[in-house]
Motif scaffolding. Sequence first.
Motif, PDB file in Angstrom:
ATOM      1  N   TYR A  64     -29.490   7.726 -40.336  1.00 52.99           N
ATOM      2  CA  TYR A  64     -29.703   8.870 -41.214  1.00 52.99           C
ATOM      3  C   TYR A  64     -29.515  10.190 -40.469  1.00 52.99           C
ATOM      4  N   ARG A  67     -25.861  10.683 -40.039  1.00 52.84           N
ATOM      5  CA  ARG A  67     -25.251  11.052 -41.322  1.00 52.84           C
ATOM      6  C   ARG A  67     -25.535  12.515 -41.654  1.00 52.84           C
ATOM      7  N   TYR A  70     -23.397  14.670 -39.602  1.00 51.46           N
ATOM      8  CA  TYR A  70     -22.033  14.654 -40.139  1.00 51.46           C
ATOM      9  C   TYR A  70     -21.904  15.633 -41.303  1.00 51.46           C
ATOM     10  N   TYR A  71     -22.886  15.603 -42.216  1.00 52.93           N
ATOM     11  CA  TYR A  71     -22.864  16.532 -43.346  1.00 52.93           C
ATOM     12  C   TYR A  71     -22.906  17.980 -42.873  1.00 52.93           C
ATOM     13  N   LEU A  85     -19.164  16.791 -50.839  1.00 48.15           N
ATOM     14  CA  LEU A  85     -19.443  15.620 -49.991  1.00 48.15           C
ATOM     15  C   LEU A  85     -19.954  14.451 -50.816  1.00 48.15           C
ATOM     16  N   MET A  86     -20.812  14.736 -51.773  1.00 50.29           N
ATOM     17  CA  MET A  86     -21.363  13.670 -52.609  1.00 50.29           C
ATOM     18  C   MET A  86     -20.266  13.003 -53.447  1.00 50.29           C
ATOM     19  N   GLU A  88     -17.106  12.791 -52.601  1.00 53.01           N
ATOM     20  CA  GLU A  88     -16.324  11.961 -51.683  1.00 53.01           C
ATOM     21  C   GLU A  88     -17.042  10.647 -51.386  1.00 53.01           C
ATOM     22  N   GLU A  89     -18.361  10.740 -51.191  1.00 51.12           N
ATOM     23  CA  GLU A  89     -19.151   9.531 -50.938  1.00 51.12           C
ATOM     24  C   GLU A  89     -19.094   8.584 -52.131  1.00 51.12           C
ATOM     25  N   ASN A  92     -15.770   6.875 -52.286  1.00 48.79           N
ATOM     26  CA  ASN A  92     -15.690   5.868 -51.223  1.00 48.79           C
ATOM     27  C   ASN A  92     -16.466   4.609 -51.602  1.00 48.79           C
ATOM     28  N   LEU A  93     -17.661   4.788 -52.176  1.00 50.39           N
ATOM     29  CA  LEU A  93     -18.469   3.647 -52.600  1.00 50.39           C
ATOM     30  C   LEU A  93     -17.797   2.882 -53.735  1.00 50.39           C
TER      31      LEU A  93
END
Length: 230
Positions: A64, A67, A70-71, A85-86, A88-89, A92-93
Amino acid sequence: MYKITKQKMVILGAFILGILISMYIKSLDASKVYITLEKKKEIENQIEITKKEIKKLKKSKINYENRLKYYDDVIQDDNKSIDDLMKEELENLKEISGFSNEVGEGIIITIKDSDQELSNNQNPNDLIVHDIDILRIINDLKKSGSKAISINGERILPLSKIKCSGATITVNDRTYGQPFIINAIGDKESLTASIISPQSYASLLKDGYGIYIKVEEKDEIIINSYKKSK
């Protein structure tokens, strides 16, 4: 006289023993708790379980923190917002879990039962495509870097179930007849090699049992997202 003396000695010995026992009990530390060997093992096992949980929590904490860093770095360097960012996440998921459409180069594999004559003492099941055959081929594709796979248009997820029944197979609770068509997105040369190389499972089916297997390389393949059966 001797008997009376003996009795007195026994009484005196018992009296002294009682005093010694009383002194020993008083000398015990009340703060100490004495447990059985079984209880000791149980506590040791619980301690070991707790240690493992602590180790997992520490690892999660580090993940965490990394992460979060990274953010922070992306926001500062690329001028992106948290919303970006959310999103993109989320994409990706979706890609990982199979809930997004995928487009890219890859291969198409067509598989059918063997049409060769049954030889003496040969098991008829050897000439039929089974669920384990499809699973083995899919595993070979995954090992070769396939990013997305479908069978007869049915998106394959990590938890997808593949079962055969006679000449049909059931994928994600939907049943399909032959031919079985597998689409796989990824480096087409690597994927092709995983199917046609002499050591591959698909080659064993084709050369050993006459199972029909055809491989086509494509510059663009579209694999739709997973759709839950009704």
